[in-house]
Design a protein around this motif. Structure first.
Motif, PDB file in Angstrom:
ATOM      1  N   ARG A 242       0.837  -1.212   0.000  1.00 21.74           N
ATOM      2  CA  ARG A 242       0.000   0.000   0.000  1.00 21.74           C
ATOM      3  C   ARG A 242       0.877   1.270   0.000  1.00 21.74           C
ATOM      4  NH1 ARG A 242      -5.070   0.030   1.872  1.00 21.74           N
ATOM      5  NH2 ARG A 242      -4.860  -2.060   2.705  1.00 21.74           N
ATOM      6  N   GLU A 243       1.872   1.305   0.872  1.00 24.29           N
ATOM      7  CA  GLU A 243       2.764   2.484   0.939  1.00 24.29           C
ATOM      8  C   GLU A 243       3.544   2.661  -0.363  1.00 24.29           C
ATOM      9  OE1 GLU A 243       3.662   1.586   5.553  1.00 24.29           O
ATOM     10  OE2 GLU A 243       5.407   2.172   4.380  1.00 24.29           O
ATOM     11  N   PHE A 244       3.986   1.524  -0.927  1.00 20.31           N
ATOM     12  CA  PHE A 244       4.737   1.600  -2.183  1.00 20.31           C
ATOM     13  C   PHE A 244       3.850   2.229  -3.261  1.00 20.31           C
ATOM     14  CE2 PHE A 244       8.566   0.190  -4.471  1.00 20.31           C
ATOM     15  CZ  PHE A 244       8.148   0.424  -5.776  1.00 20.31           C
ATOM     16  N   ALA A 245       2.592   1.761  -3.314  1.00 23.49           N
ATOM     17  CA  ALA A 245       1.667   2.266  -4.337  1.00 23.49           C
ATOM     18  C   ALA A 245       1.410   3.765  -4.124  1.00 23.49           C
ATOM     19  CB  ALA A 245       0.362   1.480  -4.293  1.00 23.49           C
ATOM     20  N   GLU A 246       1.191   4.147  -2.885  1.00 18.63           N
ATOM     21  CA  GLU A 246       0.909   5.546  -2.569  1.00 18.63           C
ATOM     22  C   GLU A 246       2.069   6.446  -3.027  1.00 18.63           C
ATOM     23  OE1 GLU A 246      -0.155   5.987   1.545  1.00 18.63           O
ATOM     24  OE2 GLU A 246      -0.226   8.168   1.388  1.00 18.63           O
ATOM     25  N   LEU A 247       3.275   6.008  -2.696  1.00 17.77           N
ATOM     26  CA  LEU A 247       4.465   6.788  -3.036  1.00 17.77           C
ATOM     27  C   LEU A 247       4.684   6.850  -4.552  1.00 17.77           C
ATOM     28  CD1 LEU A 247       6.379   8.090  -1.010  1.00 17.77           C
ATOM     29  CD2 LEU A 247       7.939   6.177  -1.340  1.00 17.77           C
ATOM     30  N   ALA A 248       4.464   5.725  -5.217  1.00  9.69           N
ATOM     31  CA  ALA A 248       4.689   5.670  -6.669  1.00  9.69           C
ATOM     32  C   ALA A 248       3.683   6.576  -7.403  1.00  9.69           C
ATOM     33  CB  ALA A 248       4.566   4.231  -7.169  1.00  9.69           C
ATOM     34  N   PHE A 249       2.409   6.502  -7.013  1.00  5.60           N
ATOM     35  CA  PHE A 249       1.407   7.361  -7.665  1.00  5.60           C
ATOM     36  C   PHE A 249       1.701   8.840  -7.367  1.00  5.60           C
ATOM     37  CE2 PHE A 249      -1.944   5.060  -9.925  1.00  5.60           C
ATOM     38  CZ  PHE A 249      -1.661   3.746  -9.584  1.00  5.60           C
ATOM     39  N   ALA A 250       2.168   9.130  -6.141  1.00  3.52           N
ATOM     40  CA  ALA A 250       2.489  10.524  -5.796  1.00  3.52           C
ATOM     41  C   ALA A 250       3.645  11.021  -6.666  1.00  3.52           C
ATOM     42  CB  ALA A 250       2.838  10.628  -4.317  1.00  3.52           C
ATOM     43  N   ALA A 251       4.632  10.167  -6.886  1.00  5.16           N
ATOM     44  CA  ALA A 251       5.782  10.563  -7.719  1.00  5.16           C
ATOM     45  C   ALA A 251       5.341  10.781  -9.161  1.00  5.16           C
ATOM     46  CB  ALA A 251       6.876   9.496  -7.640  1.00  5.16           C
ATOM     47  N   VAL A 252       4.447   9.927  -9.655  1.00  5.27           N
ATOM     48  CA  VAL A 252       3.938  10.079 -11.020  1.00  5.27           C
ATOM     49  C   VAL A 252       3.110  11.367 -11.113  1.00  5.27           C
ATOM     50  CG1 VAL A 252       2.352   9.107 -12.747  1.00  5.27           C
ATOM     51  CG2 VAL A 252       3.976   7.614 -11.581  1.00  5.27           C
ATOM     52  N   ALA A 253       2.287  11.619 -10.080  1.00  2.17           N
ATOM     53  CA  ALA A 253       1.456  12.833 -10.064  1.00  2.17           C
ATOM     54  C   ALA A 253       2.335  14.073 -10.169  1.00  2.17           C
ATOM     55  CB  ALA A 253       0.624  12.869  -8.781  1.00  2.17           C
ATOM     56  N   GLU A 254       3.428  14.055  -9.405  1.00  2.00           N
ATOM     57  CA  GLU A 254       4.321  15.219  -9.385  1.00  2.00           C
ATOM     58  C   GLU A 254       5.020  15.388 -10.736  1.00  2.00           C
ATOM     59  OE1 GLU A 254       6.990  15.290  -5.927  1.00  2.00           O
ATOM     60  OE2 GLU A 254       8.308  16.512  -7.196  1.00  2.00           O
ATOM     61  N   SER A 255       5.574  14.326 -11.271  1.00  2.00           N
ATOM     62  CA  SER A 255       6.333  14.428 -12.525  1.00  2.00           C
ATOM     63  C   SER A 255       5.470  14.792 -13.713  1.00  2.00           C
ATOM     64  CB  SER A 255       7.030  13.108 -12.837  1.00  2.00           C
ATOM     65  OG  SER A 255       8.078  12.924 -11.960  1.00  2.00           O
ATOM     66  N   THR A 256       4.196  14.355 -13.701  1.00  2.00           N
ATOM     67  CA  THR A 256       3.342  14.603 -14.873  1.00  2.00           C
ATOM     68  C   THR A 256       2.409  15.785 -14.650  1.00  2.00           C
ATOM     69  OG1 THR A 256       1.717  13.015 -14.041  1.00  2.00           O
ATOM     70  CG2 THR A 256       3.346  12.170 -15.597  1.00  2.00           C
ATOM     71  N   ASN A 257       2.516  16.378 -13.447  1.00  2.00           N
ATOM     72  CA  ASN A 257       1.642  17.506 -13.116  1.00  2.00           C
ATOM     73  C   ASN A 257       0.160  17.106 -13.192  1.00  2.00           C
ATOM     74  OD1 ASN A 257       1.463  20.030 -12.154  1.00  2.00           O
ATOM     75  ND2 ASN A 257       1.685  21.073 -14.136  1.00  2.00           N
ATOM     76  N   LYS A 258      -0.132  15.916 -12.653  1.00  2.25           N
ATOM     77  CA  LYS A 258      -1.527  15.435 -12.630  1.00  2.25           C
ATOM     78  C   LYS A 258      -1.876  15.111 -11.180  1.00  2.25           C
ATOM     79  CE  LYS A 258      -1.709  13.705 -17.283  1.00  2.25           C
ATOM     80  NZ  LYS A 258      -1.450  12.666 -18.214  1.00  2.25           N
ATOM     81  N   PRO A 259      -2.267  16.145 -10.389  1.00  4.70           N
ATOM     82  CA  PRO A 259      -2.482  15.941  -8.952  1.00  4.70           C
ATOM     83  C   PRO A 259      -3.548  14.897  -8.633  1.00  4.70           C
ATOM     84  CG  PRO A 259      -3.156  18.157  -9.636  1.00  4.70           C
ATOM     85  CD  PRO A 259      -2.474  17.544 -10.795  1.00  4.70           C
ATOM     86  N   GLU A 260      -4.478  14.655  -9.548  1.00  3.89           N
ATOM     87  CA  GLU A 260      -5.540  13.665  -9.283  1.00  3.89           C
ATOM     88  C   GLU A 260      -4.954  12.262  -9.045  1.00  3.89           C
ATOM     89  OE1 GLU A 260      -5.031  15.296 -12.099  1.00  3.89           O
ATOM     90  OE2 GLU A 260      -5.280  14.010 -13.854  1.00  3.89           O
TER      91      GLU A 260
END
Ligand code: F7E
Length: 323
Positions: A242-260
């Motif tokens: 769960r933590e891995f997924a949360e962190l990975a999606f947060a990193a993707v959100a930041e890099s792609t500028n897609k906060p959703e």
């Protein structure tokens, strides 16, 4: 004359990182791989199947290595429940061919066995070299057998053989059948509209994840010691899927500028078919001995590791978008 190393599973994640390290150190590297598998530059391939002891013995006799790294295995824990016999043949048995060869070889070769934190199974964390084994899968049982064969040949015949008990280690070249890469690849593809959702199994399992590039250094260090000894290699931290997924999606959100994408649970579905008949709930390694006696320390942190994998998979997803 340069030293010779022989790696089984040379085309796998660890085999590739270790090949690069040993080539860099000036070794003549031989890789035992299946037909069609690609090895790293400057590695001599020996084609064969781990289920064929004669092929393995022949490759050892023709390459005459000073150091053997037995990394090849059927390494998917879930798959080992589906095919326990094949898992046993290619995970438990090949080290016996290597140890038998080493016992009779005149030049006293050194042997590294890729042992696994899965051997600890339900043994309470933190796990170190003294923790009891409580394997929870056919894969883990086969790894315990291989590990104990190494201890026996060391004691009975004085073979320089060690088991490196490595906790989970991953990288951008990890296949997506393992959860870390499945998540980073899935999150990156979702960001680019290449898939809608990511199906996972047990989100509560906790693992001690490190970077594979750091862990192969420990393998090499173990074979450079004066005396053979088993070591736990781990980061010392533990995180849930769960933590891995949360962190990975947060990193993707930041890099792609897609906060959703920070709202990762919107994209992840639990599919019970990814759950295992028996599970290892928490692994957390204590690598104090390796730190003190080998001088080994991991360089890449957990957050850097997730970011490294996410950045790689965003590039891959972008290539898929515009081939
Ligand atoms: O699973 C859970 C799964 O398959 C990690 C191998 O290199 O490390 C690896 O074994 C956790 C487990 O690796 C999915 O149930 C949830 O609890 O990435 P994994 P592993 O089983 O820890 C050890 C040290 C080795 O020696 C092995 O060779 O994640 N999980 N959902 C999932 N796992 C997978 N694969 N896929 C899922 O969808």
């Amino acid at each position: 004359m340069s030293r010779r190393a022989f790696i089984t599973g040379a085309a796998g994640q660890d085999g590739r990182f270790l090949s690069r390290l040993l080539v860099e150190k000036g070794y003549k590297v031989h890789g035992f791989v299946r037909r069609g598998a690609a090895v790293e530059p400057n590695v001599t391939p020996h084609i064969g199947d781990l289920a064929d002891p004669a092929a393995l013995k022949h490759a050892l006799e023709t390459s005459l290595p000073d150091e053997v790294y037995n990394l090849g295995a059927q390494s998917h824990v879930a798959a080992s429940f589906a095919d326990p016999l094949h898992t046993w043949r290619v995970t438990a048995e090949p080290i016996l061919t290597v140890l038998e060869w080493a016992q009779h070889a005149k030049h006293a070769p050194r042997i590294y066995q890729a042992s696994s934190s899965e051997q600890f199974g339900t043994s309470p964390p933190p796990q170190n070299e003294k923790s009891p084994f409580a394997p929870q899968s056919p894969y883990a049982i086969a790894k315990v057998a291989a590990h104990m064969s190494v201890s026996l040949y060391r004691k009975a015949y004085g073979v320089f053989a060690v088991g490196g008990i490595l906790f989970n280690h991953t990288s951008p070249i990890r296949p997506a059948s393992f959860v870390t890469r499945k998540i980073t690849q899935g999150a990156a593809r979702i960001a680019y509209g290449l898939q809608d959702k990511l199906e996972l199994g047990n989100l509560d399992a906790k693992r001690d994840w490190g970077f594979a590039g750091d862990y192969v250094v420990a393998m090499w260090l173990m074979l450079q010691q004066d005396a053979p000894k088993d070591f736990v290699i781990a980061s010392g931290g533990t995180h849930s899927v769960r933590e891995f997924a949360e962190l990975a999606f947060a990193a993707v959100a930041e890099s792609t500028n897609k906060p959703e994408l920070r709202d990762w649970e919107r994209y992840v579905e639990v599919n019970r078919s990814y759950m295992r008949p028996a599970e290892v709930p928490v692994l957390c390694g204590n690598a104090t001995a390796a730190c003190e006696q080998l001088g080994w320390r991991p360089k890449c942190s957990f957050t850097d590791l997730v970011r490294l994998m996410v950045e790689h998979d965003l590039k891959e997803a972008a290539k898929e978008l515009k081939p």
